[in-house]
Design a protein around this motif. Structure first.
Motif, mmCIF file in Angstrom:
data_model
loop_
_atom_site.group_PDB
_atom_site.id
_atom_site.type_symbol
_atom_site.label_atom_id
_atom_site.label_comp_id
_atom_site.label_asym_id
_atom_site.label_seq_id
_atom_site.Cartn_x
_atom_site.Cartn_y
_atom_site.Cartn_z
ATOM 1 N N GLU A 1 8.626 -47.621 76.717
ATOM 2 C CA GLU A 1 9.082 -46.563 75.794
ATOM 3 C C GLU A 1 10.350 -47.228 75.107
ATOM 4 O O GLU A 1 10.630 -47.108 74.053
ATOM 5 C CB GLU A 1 9.453 -45.295 76.459
ATOM 6 C CG GLU A 1 7.977 -44.576 76.884
ATOM 7 C CD GLU A 1 8.467 -43.408 77.527
ATOM 8 O OE1 GLU A 1 7.322 -42.716 78.006
ATOM 9 O OE2 GLU A 1 9.544 -43.089 78.167
ATOM 10 N N VAL A 2 11.323 -47.732 75.836
ATOM 11 C CA VAL A 2 12.609 -48.640 75.479
ATOM 12 C C VAL A 2 12.316 -49.386 74.393
ATOM 13 O O VAL A 2 12.777 -49.788 73.216
ATOM 14 C CB VAL A 2 13.442 -48.955 76.608
ATOM 15 C CG1 VAL A 2 14.475 -49.858 75.863
ATOM 16 C CG2 VAL A 2 13.857 -47.874 77.374
ATOM 17 N N VAL A 3 11.226 -50.353 74.671
ATOM 18 C CA VAL A 3 10.865 -51.517 73.837
ATOM 19 C C VAL A 3 10.141 -51.039 72.385
ATOM 20 O O VAL A 3 10.536 -51.543 71.316
ATOM 21 C CB VAL A 3 9.843 -52.336 74.580
ATOM 22 C CG1 VAL A 3 9.368 -53.419 73.636
ATOM 23 C CG2 VAL A 3 10.831 -53.155 75.710
ATOM 24 N N ASP A 4 9.458 -50.258 72.643
ATOM 25 C CA ASP A 4 8.716 -49.308 71.447
ATOM 26 C C ASP A 4 9.750 -48.726 70.612
ATOM 27 O O ASP A 4 9.660 -49.027 69.008
ATOM 28 C CB ASP A 4 7.482 -48.481 71.795
ATOM 29 C CG ASP A 4 6.596 -49.217 72.346
ATOM 30 O OD1 ASP A 4 6.431 -50.333 72.286
ATOM 31 O OD2 ASP A 4 5.534 -48.053 73.040
ATOM 32 N N LYS A 5 10.644 -48.213 71.088
ATOM 33 C CA LYS A 5 11.740 -47.552 70.098
ATOM 34 C C LYS A 5 12.662 -48.821 69.793
ATOM 35 O O LYS A 5 12.790 -48.649 68.459
ATOM 36 C CB LYS A 5 12.650 -46.460 71.266
ATOM 37 C CG LYS A 5 13.485 -45.633 70.415
ATOM 38 C CD LYS A 5 12.898 -44.508 69.735
ATOM 39 C CE LYS A 5 13.795 -43.805 68.922
ATOM 40 N NZ LYS A 5 13.056 -42.317 68.323
ATOM 41 N N THR B 1 16.277 -56.897 80.056
ATOM 42 C CA THR B 1 15.798 -55.865 81.349
ATOM 43 C C THR B 1 14.709 -55.068 80.711
ATOM 44 O O THR B 1 13.533 -55.093 81.364
ATOM 45 C CB THR B 1 17.030 -54.918 81.838
ATOM 46 O OG1 THR B 1 18.175 -55.628 81.956
ATOM 47 C CG2 THR B 1 16.590 -54.053 82.808
ATOM 48 N N ALA B 2 14.776 -54.504 79.648
ATOM 49 C CA ALA B 2 13.858 -53.602 79.204
ATOM 50 C C ALA B 2 12.246 -54.540 79.000
ATOM 51 O O ALA B 2 11.126 -54.062 79.351
ATOM 52 C CB ALA B 2 14.165 -52.674 77.903
ATOM 53 N N PHE B 3 12.483 -55.435 78.291
ATOM 54 C CA PHE B 3 11.370 -56.508 77.716
ATOM 55 C C PHE B 3 10.653 -56.976 79.218
ATOM 56 O O PHE B 3 9.290 -56.820 79.094
ATOM 57 C CB PHE B 3 12.037 -57.654 76.866
ATOM 58 C CG PHE B 3 12.120 -57.289 75.544
ATOM 59 C CD1 PHE B 3 10.836 -57.244 74.876
ATOM 60 C CD2 PHE B 3 13.325 -57.205 75.071
ATOM 61 C CE1 PHE B 3 11.110 -56.764 73.305
ATOM 62 C CE2 PHE B 3 13.447 -56.750 73.717
ATOM 63 C CZ PHE B 3 12.458 -56.635 72.732
ATOM 64 N N GLU B 4 11.414 -57.461 80.095
ATOM 65 C CA GLU B 4 10.945 -57.987 81.419
ATOM 66 C C GLU B 4 9.871 -56.939 82.076
ATOM 67 O O GLU B 4 8.726 -57.054 82.469
ATOM 68 C CB GLU B 4 11.833 -58.773 82.206
ATOM 69 C CG GLU B 4 12.225 -59.867 81.759
ATOM 70 C CD GLU B 4 13.189 -60.750 82.735
ATOM 71 O OE1 GLU B 4 12.887 -60.527 84.049
ATOM 72 O OE2 GLU B 4 13.751 -61.377 82.327
ATOM 73 N N LYS C 1 22.382 -50.483 75.809
ATOM 74 C CA LYS C 1 22.921 -49.044 75.872
ATOM 75 C C LYS C 1 21.451 -48.141 76.090
ATOM 76 O O LYS C 1 21.377 -47.204 76.698
ATOM 77 C CB LYS C 1 23.564 -48.830 74.513
ATOM 78 C CG LYS C 1 24.421 -47.526 74.542
ATOM 79 C CD LYS C 1 25.316 -47.253 73.479
ATOM 80 C CE LYS C 1 25.483 -45.854 73.124
ATOM 81 N NZ LYS C 1 26.322 -45.697 72.224
ATOM 82 N N GLN C 2 20.490 -48.620 75.121
ATOM 83 C CA GLN C 2 19.280 -47.790 75.090
ATOM 84 C C GLN C 2 18.645 -47.944 76.415
ATOM 85 O O GLN C 2 17.952 -46.777 77.107
ATOM 86 C CB GLN C 2 18.224 -48.098 73.897
ATOM 87 C CG GLN C 2 18.778 -47.800 72.623
ATOM 88 C CD GLN C 2 18.295 -48.775 71.399
ATOM 89 O OE1 GLN C 2 17.367 -49.389 71.738
ATOM 90 N NE2 GLN C 2 18.997 -48.809 70.394
#
Lengths: 313, 313
Positions: B233-237, B219-222, B190-191
């Motif tokens: 930014e997504v991963v850090d949050k 997705t965000a990690f890759e 969702k994030q």
């Protein structure tokens, strides 16, 4: 057989002779010397006096249990640090062993209070209980199978230092939004003052004689009972903060009882009933969860001495 | 001596023959029948086949351990409810006892996964560990002194259902702002989608072939590893949400190890190192607190079978 309970506080140290039923037969209290060596010497002298006054000797007691605020390692018997007195690395058990050839144990004050409540107080006959002590901060205690759970180096059970509001108010522990910032007596006083500043017609102003510096942890509760709207709003919000914090603990531990101790617990049934109501509305945290008993601590000011004595029971 | 581990999932049931070193000697998997009676009959037949194929008998094994999602009472051996399959009050241990005269035990799936990690996996040789399984939800497991802690009626250890954001996002459990709403794979997806919607130039769009429905927990990690700013930014949050949730558990339990399991744990060292860094910056939750090892679960897809087998070890 009797035990000795020692309750170390930043202001005073209390010592008691406790029987096998958790009754204090004799107790004394003296000012805490800021010098740890002198404070511990005083504890030793007071224990000797207490034994003499009761015509007993160290061989006739089970041991000496100590409760102390701050970071206390129960395995090593060392007070790692006690911020209010600036004590660090105090080998209290070793130091007292030089005076007394008996079993000597120490634990954090909130821990021993919880242990005391399970063995002799509100949760007597139960096996597991979690406790919040609501005072300047929020202390936590965990008892599982009638035994204290403290975590590695006795540094767990910091239940007041868990997040209630991510990125919320700055906590003294360094993190933000901890339970302590919302559910301690300190927090309640702050919440009360804020509400009063915004509601000059609140009856709470009369209660404190027009001087906001007189606000304490009782102000909002007393006015709420008298029907003051602003005070009721403060209490309801405080109950919400505290209630949600309790539900977190119920979902983690699902204990037989959750105990409220510390100064705020003096609000008694008025507070406890509101907390029970909050927990019931939220299904005790989870669908079909067992109903945890929400109890008020009953050992009061003696919790420290009695709980400490249980360490060597 | 061997044990049998049964891993019940909403989609499939896995059964394995596990040796005393936690090695799976033989395993099978079959689709979960929505009818509980039929599903349990299938488990029995599969166990019989497994025993026959391995030239062994029920007398030669230590017992049958079962891991199952949902609310499972390990004392009564009953699945109180399993929402994904609409099972309620299933007396699984009693039903399987009609087939097998052996020790049969059951516990929640996150619990057995944690137990498996402590006995045979990432936290082998340690005594205490807390685990988050990060998948559709956030499961929790508590192992103290090498034993599962489950709370009353086995309804504790719901670590994902503790508040991270007071009055935050609506959680499936009925409460608001739970850890699960911010730190599950579902929450990460969702994030990720929200960030993509707001950043049409993010490389994450290429990764999912321009179709936001293809976003998953990776997705965000890759994209972050490839240097995409939005993805980082997504991963850090997400690490912040997860890291703060972990710090809460460290302050409560101060375990020897904290284990990350579930689908998200496949991000491996990239995620674990960020979490360690977060914990270090925050003093592991409290001044001078012992450093808790932050570990990635190592039993992977076999955690369910291996962990379940430990119940009857």
């Amino acid at each position: 057989m009797y035990s000795i309970g020692v309750d170390i506080g930043a202001m005073s140290i209390k010592i008691g002779l406790v029987d096998e039923y958790g009754k204090i037969l004799y107790k004394s209290s003296f000012k805490t010397n800021k010098n740890p060596k002198k404070a511990i010497d005083s504890i030793a002298y007071q224990i000797k006096d207490l034994l003499k006054d009761n015509n007993t000797s160290i061989q006739d007691i089970k041991g000496i249990g100590i409760g102390c605020p701050g970071a206390v390692n129960s395995k090593t018997g060392v007070i790692d640090f006690l911020p209010n007195l600036d004590w660090e690395n105090i080998e209290i058990v070793k130091m007292l062993k030089e005076y007394f050839d008996t079993d000597i144990k120490i634990s954090n004050d909130a821990n021993v209070a919880t242990l005391g409540e399970v063995v002799y107080g509100s949760a007597k006959n139960l096996n597991s209980a979690i406790m919040f002590t609501l005072g300047t901060g929020v202390g936590g205690g965990i008892v599982i199978d009638k035994k204290l759970f403290e975590g590695e180096q006795s540094r767990g059970a910091e239940l007041g230092h868990t997040t209630l509001v991510l990125d919320g108010e700055q906590c003294s522990c360094g993190r933000k939004g901890c339970v302590e910032c919302y559910a301690s007596a300190t927090a309640l006083i702050k919440q009360t003052k804020n509400a009063m500043e915004q509601n000059k017609s609140s009856k709470m102003w009369d209660l404190v004689g027009g001087d906001i510096n007189n606000v304490d942890g009782k102000t909002a509760f007393e006015s709420a009972k008298q029907g003051d709207k602003t005070a009721n709003e403060v209490v309801d919000k405080y109950v919400y903060y505290l209630g949600e914090s309790i539900l977190n603990m119920l979902n983690i531990f699902r204990p037989e009882a959750f105990i409220i101790g510390g100064g705020i617990s003096n609000e008694g049934d008025f507070l406890i009933n509101k907390l029970i109501s909050h927990c019931e509305k939220q299904n005790y945290g989870y669908k079909d969860a067992p109903k945890t008993q929400i109890l008020r601590a009953t050992l009061g000011n003696d919790a420290g001495i009695i709980g400490a004595s249980v360490l060597v029971r």
